[in-house]
Design a protein around this motif. Structure first.
Motif, PDB file in Angstrom:
ATOM      1  N   UNK A 165      32.749 -42.912 117.050  1.00  0.00           N
ATOM      2  CA  UNK A 165      32.792 -41.955 115.945  1.00  0.00           C
ATOM      3  C   UNK A 165      34.178 -41.951 115.308  1.00  0.00           C
ATOM      4  N   UNK A 166      35.197 -42.014 116.137  1.00  0.00           N
ATOM      5  CA  UNK A 166      36.563 -41.981 115.621  1.00  0.00           C
ATOM      6  C   UNK A 166      36.917 -43.257 114.865  1.00  0.00           C
ATOM      7  N   UNK A 167      36.455 -44.391 115.343  1.00  0.00           N
ATOM      8  CA  UNK A 167      36.760 -45.632 114.629  1.00  0.00           C
ATOM      9  C   UNK A 167      36.025 -45.676 113.291  1.00  0.00           C
ATOM     10  N   UNK A 168      34.801 -45.170 113.256  1.00  0.00           N
ATOM     11  CA  UNK A 168      34.067 -45.106 111.994  1.00  0.00           C
ATOM     12  C   UNK A 168      34.784 -44.187 111.012  1.00  0.00           C
ATOM     13  N   UNK A 169      35.258 -43.080 111.509  1.00  0.00           N
ATOM     14  CA  UNK A 169      36.011 -42.151 110.676  1.00  0.00           C
ATOM     15  C   UNK A 169      37.274 -42.812 110.137  1.00  0.00           C
ATOM     16  N   UNK A 170      37.953 -43.574 110.978  1.00  0.00           N
ATOM     17  CA  UNK A 170      39.172 -44.266 110.550  1.00  0.00           C
ATOM     18  C   UNK A 170      38.860 -45.318 109.490  1.00  0.00           C
ATOM     19  N   UNK A 171      37.773 -46.051 109.664  1.00  0.00           N
ATOM     20  CA  UNK A 171      37.391 -47.068 108.678  1.00  0.00           C
ATOM     21  C   UNK A 171      37.075 -46.409 107.336  1.00  0.00           C
ATOM     22  N   UNK A 172      36.357 -45.301 107.362  1.00  0.00           N
ATOM     23  CA  UNK A 172      36.035 -44.594 106.118  1.00  0.00           C
ATOM     24  C   UNK A 172      37.302 -44.115 105.414  1.00  0.00           C
TER      25      UNK A 172
END
Length: 110
Positions: free
Chosen positions: A2-9
């Motif tokens: 979830x955190x990596x997806x948030x960072x990519x966004x």
């Protein structure tokens, strides 16, 4: 995950902002009447990322990105640890953000 997806966004958003601030449309500068003479109208996100992507990343305000990341994920800050940060592969995250930026162009066509 979830955190990596948030960072990519967030990376994608910051790349988009930086490209917008760096992008110069010569059609607008010269006052062309025909919209086909304007790069701002005819360039795809893929073309923009290939021409301005590296410069956008170099001009990234990393402090703002980190602040946005923490604000967006404030409920999970207590669960972030050094291992999470050490395992982040920024090259992969940036490539994923670039791909997301290009994909946004496709979504606009729908």
């Amino acid at each position: 995950m979830v955190l990596t997806t948030s960072m990519v966004e967030l990376l994608c958003n910051h790349i988009e902002e930086n490209i917008s601030s760096l992008f110069v449309c010569f059609g607008c500068l010269e006052g062309y009447e025909n919209q086909l003479g304007h790069e701002c109208m005819t360039y795809s996100n893929g073309q923009r990322i290939s021409e301005y992507g590296d410069l956008a990343i170099l001009n990234m305000d990393w402090d703002k990105l980190v602040a946005d990341f923490v604000n967006r994920n404030i409920q999970m800050v207590n669960y972030m640890n050094e291992m999470f940060l050490n395992k982040l592969n920024m090259n992969v995250l940036i490539e994923n953000a670039k791909q997301m930026y290009v994909a946004r162009d496709s979504l606009l066509l729908l």
